[in-house]
Design an enzyme around this catalytic site. Structure first.
Site, mmCIF file in Angstrom:
data_model
loop_
_atom_site.group_PDB
_atom_site.id
_atom_site.type_symbol
_atom_site.label_atom_id
_atom_site.label_comp_id
_atom_site.label_asym_id
_atom_site.label_seq_id
_atom_site.Cartn_x
_atom_site.Cartn_y
_atom_site.Cartn_z
ATOM 1 N N HIS A 148 -129.640 62.892 -5.251
ATOM 2 C CA HIS A 148 -130.709 62.913 -4.239
ATOM 3 C C HIS A 148 -130.851 64.294 -3.588
ATOM 4 O O HIS A 148 -131.869 64.560 -2.933
ATOM 5 C CB HIS A 148 -130.441 61.889 -3.130
ATOM 6 N N ASP A 154 -128.763 55.606 -12.471
ATOM 7 C CA ASP A 154 -128.395 55.104 -11.141
ATOM 8 C C ASP A 154 -129.528 54.194 -10.644
ATOM 9 O O ASP A 154 -130.691 54.401 -11.003
ATOM 10 C CB ASP A 154 -128.220 56.298 -10.192
ATOM 11 N N HIS A 175 -130.966 54.102 -7.980
ATOM 12 C CA HIS A 175 -131.886 54.784 -7.068
ATOM 13 C C HIS A 175 -132.498 56.009 -7.742
ATOM 14 O O HIS A 175 -131.891 56.615 -8.634
ATOM 15 C CB HIS A 175 -131.128 55.172 -5.794
ATOM 16 N N ASP A 210 -124.699 51.546 -9.671
ATOM 17 C CA ASP A 210 -125.153 50.618 -8.628
ATOM 18 C C ASP A 210 -126.335 49.754 -9.079
ATOM 19 O O ASP A 210 -126.889 49.012 -8.278
ATOM 20 C CB ASP A 210 -125.486 51.345 -7.329
#
Ligand SMILES: O=C(CCC1CCCC1)NO
Ligand SMILES: [Zn+2]
Length: 370
Positions: free
Chosen positions: A143, A180, A182, A268
């Site tokens: 991120h 991931d 996200h 995740d």
């Protein structure tokens, strides 16, 4: 075939403090202190299982080092590097920029060790000392943008390693695959106008960051066409992710023909993760990894280098990561997913129209890859 492995106890010393899981504790506002959800536990247990399963003995240990400031500045602004150092020097630490991303006392040097560990792994792959590799690092990075940390991420280790590979190792074309749960918004933003780095992110639609990761985010300028996103609806599991692999990731890699594939390996999207609502199992990660290993063998002498990103369920992430690493190393251990039976029915959902739409929209953009 040799698989490299990077781990260091300092990765477990990145202190994310007590913060009621996500937000800084604020008793007056009814937010009590609790261990931050990005804490060492899940990753400690991944390392322990890699060791206890016997797999560690089959890996080539690659020692990490701290990335230099010059290496960080290939990606990040001086202001961001200085901000993280200043926050890290504070006795009680601080935050990387968004209020979600704790910087513990000393975390600056630990984040440098994460980026430097990935640099050493990519270097070993480029030199042929290893075929592929996995860096079990904290803090995560995907991120983090050039200018700021966010989403628990301080430096974007994958972006720093990609730029190192281009500048020092003669690897010109870099593909970054991010599974991931996200969106890999930081990595995408860093390379958004750059056709030498293809970024592909499979993630839960609208989860985090809530305003990014949509299919229309396809790159800009010279980089138009070199960012691909597959925003999969909550509840997406094995069928949806394997469809995204076959319809988007593999064709895009074939067309881009990378010299190196970097993998933002967050776990995740697992069926029991607290920070997302996807439904992958250890068997899913094994199959996805098989496809990526085959693509790397086909396209770039097996050069597939992964950095651990998210993954918060301490009792399931280890089995997902072990399945991934066994496949990366082309081996198996005596450890099988003890929870496989408990999730056997979860992946039964066939592809939904929404999932097919997300995959189809991204697949249509592959032709824009030069
Ligand atoms: O695992 C992560 C962190 C996601 C959280 C960051 C703030 C709320 C959700 N990113 O890959
Ligand atoms: Zn994540």
């Amino acid at each position: 075939m040799t698989t490299g492995y990077v781990f260091h106890p300092e990765y477990l010393w990145h202190d994310t403090g007590t913060s009621a899981g996500l937000l800084p504790a604020n008793p007056a506002a009814g937010i009590p202190p609790a261990a931050h959800i990005e804490n060492p536990e899940a990753k400690r247990r991944v390392h322990e299982l890699i060791h206890a399963s016997g797999l560690l003995g089959e890996l080539m240990i690659i020692e990490p080092r701290r990335a230099t400031v010059a290496e960080l500045l290939r990606v990040h602004t001086e202001a961001h590097v200085q901000h993280l150092k200043a926050q890290s020097d504070l006795r009680a630490g601080g935050d990387a920029g968004d209020g979600f991303s704790p910087v513990g006392h000393g975390s600056y040097d630990i984040a440098r060790l994460a980026a430097g560990g990935l640099i050493e792994l990519v270097t070993a792959a480029a030199h042929g000392d290893i075929t592929n590799g996995y860096a079990l690092v904290r803090p995560p990075g995907h991120h983090a943008t050039a200018e700021a940390g966010m989403g628990f991420c301080l430096f974007n280790s994958i972006a720093v390693a990609a730029r190192h590979a281009q500048a020092e190792l003669g690897l010109a074309r870099i593909a970054v695959v991010d599974f991931d749960a996200h969106h890999g918004n930081g990595t995408q933003a860093i390379f958004y106008d750059d056709p030498s780095v293809l970024t592909i992110s499979l993630h839960q639609a609208g989860c985090f960051p809530p305003d990014s990761g949509w299919t229309h985010e396809n790159g800009t300028g010279d980089g138009a066409g070199y960012a691909l996103n597959v925003p999969l609806p909550p509840g997406s599991g094995h069928p949806a992710y394997l469809s995204a692999m076959h319809q988007v990731v593999l064709p895009a890699l074939n067309r881009f023909a990378p010299d190196l594939i970097l993998l933002a390996a967050g776990f995740d999207a697992n069926v029991w993760d607290p920070l997302a609502r996807q439904m992958l199992t250890a068997a899913s990660y094994r199959e996805i990894t098989r496809l990526l290993v085959d693509a790397a063998d086909r396209l770039c002498h097996g050069r597939l280098v992964a950095a651990h990103e998210g993954g918060y369920n301490p009792w399931y992430v280890p089995y997902c990561a072990l399945a991934f690493l066994e496949e990366l190393a082309g081996t198996t251990t005596h450890v099988t997913d003890p929870l496989a039976a408990a999730v056997a029915g979860y992946a039964a959902e066939p592809l939904t129209p929404q999932q097919q739409a997300a995959v189809g929209e991204a697949a249509q953009l592959i032709s824009r890859l030069g």
